[in-house]
Write a protein that holds these residues in place. Structure first.
Motif, mmCIF file in Angstrom:
data_model
loop_
_atom_site.group_PDB
_atom_site.id
_atom_site.type_symbol
_atom_site.label_atom_id
_atom_site.label_comp_id
_atom_site.label_asym_id
_atom_site.label_seq_id
_atom_site.Cartn_x
_atom_site.Cartn_y
_atom_site.Cartn_z
ATOM 1 N N ASP A 32 31.045 47.524 39.784
ATOM 2 C CA ASP A 32 30.272 46.553 40.357
ATOM 3 C C ASP A 32 30.982 45.309 40.537
ATOM 4 O O ASP A 32 31.545 44.795 39.847
ATOM 5 C CB ASP A 32 29.271 46.625 39.279
ATOM 6 N N ALA A 33 31.008 44.851 42.058
ATOM 7 C CA ALA A 33 31.586 43.537 42.143
ATOM 8 C C ALA A 33 30.980 42.369 41.575
ATOM 9 O O ALA A 33 31.525 41.519 41.311
ATOM 10 C CB ALA A 33 31.233 43.575 43.601
ATOM 11 N N ALA A 34 29.953 42.513 41.047
ATOM 12 C CA ALA A 34 29.202 41.176 40.355
ATOM 13 C C ALA A 34 29.669 41.235 38.927
ATOM 14 O O ALA A 34 30.065 40.119 38.396
ATOM 15 C CB ALA A 34 27.656 41.094 40.455
ATOM 16 N N THR A 35 29.698 42.503 38.127
ATOM 17 C CA THR A 35 29.934 42.399 36.639
ATOM 18 C C THR A 35 31.279 43.206 36.351
ATOM 19 O O THR A 35 31.627 43.001 35.206
ATOM 20 C CB THR A 35 28.615 43.267 36.007
ATOM 21 N N GLY A 36 31.788 43.745 37.060
ATOM 22 C CA GLY A 36 32.850 44.732 36.865
ATOM 23 C C GLY A 36 32.549 46.069 36.039
ATOM 24 O O GLY A 36 33.468 46.718 35.731
ATOM 25 N N ALA A 37 31.281 46.088 35.851
ATOM 26 C CA ALA A 37 30.687 47.501 35.133
ATOM 27 C C ALA A 37 31.243 48.962 36.020
ATOM 28 O O ALA A 37 31.205 48.668 37.328
ATOM 29 C CB ALA A 37 29.501 47.513 34.726
ATOM 30 N N GLN A 38 31.557 49.819 35.329
ATOM 31 C CA GLN A 38 32.074 50.933 35.924
ATOM 32 C C GLN A 38 30.935 51.505 36.786
ATOM 33 O O GLN A 38 29.992 52.059 35.795
ATOM 34 C CB GLN A 38 32.819 51.855 35.148
ATOM 35 N N ARG A 39 30.919 51.818 37.974
ATOM 36 C CA ARG A 39 29.695 52.613 38.614
ATOM 37 C C ARG A 39 29.919 54.146 38.769
ATOM 38 O O ARG A 39 29.058 54.916 38.902
ATOM 39 C CB ARG A 39 29.503 51.922 39.935
ATOM 40 N N ALA A 40 31.334 54.442 39.197
ATOM 41 C CA ALA A 40 31.780 55.672 39.556
ATOM 42 C C ALA A 40 32.986 55.862 39.398
ATOM 43 O O ALA A 40 33.936 55.315 39.210
ATOM 44 C CB ALA A 40 31.451 55.806 41.106
#
Length: 75
Positions: A32-40
């Motif tokens: 996620d570009a805003a949070t850095g959370a892994q999406r995939a």
């Protein structure tokens, strides 16, 4: 801001709200570009250290050790 985990070392490519990074072990990781959370995480095949994905239309093009692979992006 945020920082990717140390195991994510591939060149970043921003597409919309996702940062894509292709790893040498063949893992394509989306953050996620805003949070850095892994999406995939998608396995696409081994890549060289400086392999950088490209984007066109609704697809990513990934340079792997076996040639170029394409991955369709779904909105």
């Amino acid at each position: 801001g945020w920082q990717a985990p140390p195991q994510i070392t591939g060149s970043p490519l921003v597409v919309g709200t996702t940062v894509w990074s292709l790893q040498q072990d063949g893992a394509l990781i989306g953050l996620d570009a805003a949070t850095g959370a892994q999406r995939a995480t998608v396995s696409v095949g081994d890549a060289t250290r400086f392999a950088t994905p490209a984007h066109s239309g609704n697809a990513l093009f990934l340079p792997t050790s076996n040639g170029i692979s394409a991955m369709r992006l779904v909105p």
